[in-house]
Design an enzyme around this catalytic site. Sequence first.
Site, PDB file in Angstrom:
ATOM      1  N   HIS A  50       0.833  -1.194   0.000  1.00 54.15           N
ATOM      2  CA  HIS A  50       0.000   0.000   0.000  1.00 54.15           C
ATOM      3  C   HIS A  50       0.873   1.251   0.000  1.00 54.15           C
ATOM      4  O   HIS A  50       1.900   1.305   0.667  1.00 54.15           O
ATOM      5  CB  HIS A  50      -0.885  -0.010   1.254  1.00 54.15           C
ATOM      6  CG  HIS A  50      -1.927   1.060   1.275  1.00 54.15           C
ATOM      7  ND1 HIS A  50      -2.802   1.288   0.239  1.00 54.15           N
ATOM      8  CD2 HIS A  50      -2.239   1.969   2.228  1.00 54.15           C
ATOM      9  CE1 HIS A  50      -3.606   2.292   0.548  1.00 54.15           C
ATOM     10  NE2 HIS A  50      -3.285   2.727   1.750  1.00 54.15           N
ATOM     11  N   GLY A  59      -0.093  14.278  -6.418  1.00 57.29           N
ATOM     12  CA  GLY A  59       0.257  14.795  -7.743  1.00 57.29           C
ATOM     13  C   GLY A  59       1.589  15.520  -7.790  1.00 57.29           C
ATOM     14  O   GLY A  59       1.930  16.121  -8.816  1.00 57.29           O
ATOM     15  N   LEU A  60       2.356  15.468  -6.712  1.00 59.14           N
ATOM     16  CA  LEU A  60       3.640  16.168  -6.643  1.00 59.14           C
ATOM     17  C   LEU A  60       4.823  15.206  -6.693  1.00 59.14           C
ATOM     18  O   LEU A  60       5.973  15.618  -6.534  1.00 59.14           O
ATOM     19  CB  LEU A  60       3.718  17.002  -5.355  1.00 59.14           C
ATOM     20  CG  LEU A  60       2.603  18.035  -5.162  1.00 59.14           C
ATOM     21  CD1 LEU A  60       2.705  18.673  -3.782  1.00 59.14           C
ATOM     22  CD2 LEU A  60       2.687  19.099  -6.251  1.00 59.14           C
ATOM     23  N   CYS A  85       0.678  -3.076  -4.550  1.00 63.95           N
ATOM     24  CA  CYS A  85       0.010  -1.773  -4.617  1.00 63.95           C
ATOM     25  C   CYS A  85      -0.147  -1.348  -6.080  1.00 63.95           C
ATOM     26  O   CYS A  85       0.820  -1.369  -6.849  1.00 63.95           O
ATOM     27  CB  CYS A  85       0.832  -0.745  -3.855  1.00 63.95           C
ATOM     28  SG  CYS A  85       0.331   0.950  -4.151  1.00 63.95           S
TER      29      CYS A  85
HETATM   30  N1  COA Z   1      -3.104   3.384  -8.945  1.00 61.21           N
HETATM   31  C1  COA Z   1      -2.235   3.691  -9.916  1.00 61.21           C
HETATM   32  N2  COA Z   1      -1.848   4.963 -10.206  1.00 61.21           N
HETATM   33  C2  COA Z   1      -2.407   5.947  -9.473  1.00 61.21           C
HETATM   34  C3  COA Z   1      -3.330   5.676  -8.447  1.00 61.21           C
HETATM   35  C4  COA Z   1      -3.683   4.347  -8.193  1.00 61.21           C
HETATM   36  N3  COA Z   1      -4.564   3.992  -7.227  1.00 61.21           N
HETATM   37  N4  COA Z   1      -3.694   6.858  -7.893  1.00 61.21           N
HETATM   38  C5  COA Z   1      -3.031   7.822  -8.552  1.00 61.21           C
HETATM   39  N5  COA Z   1      -2.251   7.280  -9.502  1.00 61.21           N
HETATM   40  C6  COA Z   1      -1.391   7.988 -10.435  1.00 61.21           C
HETATM   41  C7  COA Z   1      -2.089   9.213 -10.967  1.00 61.21           C
HETATM   42  O1  COA Z   1      -2.733   8.855 -12.183  1.00 61.21           O
HETATM   43  C8  COA Z   1      -0.988  10.222 -11.193  1.00 61.21           C
HETATM   44  O2  COA Z   1      -0.681  10.287 -12.558  1.00 61.21           O
HETATM   45  P1  COA Z   1      -0.262  11.684 -13.240  1.00 61.21           P
HETATM   46  O3  COA Z   1       1.137  11.961 -12.746  1.00 61.21           O
HETATM   47  O4  COA Z   1      -0.316  11.387 -14.688  1.00 61.21           O
HETATM   48  O5  COA Z   1      -1.254  12.693 -12.770  1.00 61.21           O
HETATM   49  C9  COA Z   1       0.219   9.651 -10.456  1.00 61.21           C
HETATM   50  O6  COA Z   1      -0.248   8.473  -9.762  1.00 61.21           O
HETATM   51  C10 COA Z   1       0.792  10.647  -9.452  1.00 61.21           C
HETATM   52  O7  COA Z   1       2.044  10.181  -9.017  1.00 61.21           O
HETATM   53  P2  COA Z   1       2.676  10.746  -7.674  1.00 61.21           P
HETATM   54  O8  COA Z   1       2.578  12.245  -7.650  1.00 61.21           O
HETATM   55  O9  COA Z   1       4.013  10.132  -7.523  1.00 61.21           O
HETATM   56  O10 COA Z   1       1.685  10.108  -6.607  1.00 61.21           O
HETATM   57  P3  COA Z   1       1.025  10.829  -5.338  1.00 61.21           P
HETATM   58  O11 COA Z   1       2.078  11.391  -4.455  1.00 61.21           O
HETATM   59  O12 COA Z   1      -0.034  11.744  -5.806  1.00 61.21           O
HETATM   60  O13 COA Z   1       0.355   9.561  -4.589  1.00 61.21           O
HETATM   61  C11 COA Z   1      -1.199   7.749  -4.349  1.00 61.21           C
HETATM   62  C12 COA Z   1      -0.325   8.567  -5.329  1.00 61.21           C
HETATM   63  C13 COA Z   1      -1.846   6.613  -5.128  1.00 61.21           C
HETATM   64  C14 COA Z   1      -0.296   7.170  -3.244  1.00 61.21           C
HETATM   65  C15 COA Z   1      -2.255   8.702  -3.717  1.00 61.21           C
HETATM   66  O14 COA Z   1      -3.114   9.166  -4.745  1.00 61.21           O
HETATM   67  C16 COA Z   1      -3.104   8.019  -2.638  1.00 61.21           C
HETATM   68  O15 COA Z   1      -2.701   7.971  -1.468  1.00 61.21           O
HETATM   69  N6  COA Z   1      -4.275   7.494  -3.016  1.00 61.21           N
HETATM   70  C17 COA Z   1      -5.145   6.792  -2.069  1.00 61.21           C
HETATM   71  C18 COA Z   1      -4.575   5.428  -1.693  1.00 61.21           C
HETATM   72  C19 COA Z   1      -4.338   4.554  -2.898  1.00 61.21           C
HETATM   73  O16 COA Z   1      -5.180   4.419  -3.781  1.00 61.21           O
HETATM   74  N7  COA Z   1      -3.135   3.926  -2.949  1.00 61.21           N
HETATM   75  C20 COA Z   1      -2.740   3.090  -4.108  1.00 61.21           C
HETATM   76  C21 COA Z   1      -3.190   1.676  -3.968  1.00 61.21           C
HETATM   77  S1  COA Z   1      -2.334   0.828  -2.648  1.00 61.21           S
END
Ligand code: COA
Length: 112
Positions: A50, A59-60, A85
Amino acid sequence: MASTNPAAGSGTDAPKIIWNQAQRRFETEDKKAYLQYLIKNGGKVMDMIHTFVPSSKRGLGLASHLCLAAFNHADAHSLSVIPSCSYISDTFLPRNPTWNYLLYSEEKKSNL
Ligand code: COA
């Protein structure tokens, strides 16, 4: 070599990521963003189950930094990785395919 991976994480703006061994997490200093894992196969496999980043910080690239810390750790400790994950399997690895060499094979996975 893993340390030359071009993904975010090597710049001076990289957030500090801490290995919380007791809770099996890589996390930010405030603990609000983290990558959670399990250790399997007698300590040889890291199942990354996870990743979480608070909505205000998404998004950062913060999740990418967490993954880099975890993959660098796996590399340094000769661990194979199961990317359970969806962020790791569907976003991080496709964008950083040089880490694919650490992945645990499907055949071995069925033996866990
Ligand atoms: N699965 C795959 N990719 C995902 C995603 C998911 N569930 N959620 C977001 N992304 C992608 C987005 O499409 C985004 O793409 P973009 O850069 O083209 O906009 C990209 O992740 C962003 O990357 P990054 O900035 O490194 O990620 P983040 O710091 O925004 O964190 C998560 C991404 C998934 C950890 C955050 O959105 C989150 O905590 N979500 C809720 C929990 C979750 O779904 N975790 C993943 C499953 S365990």
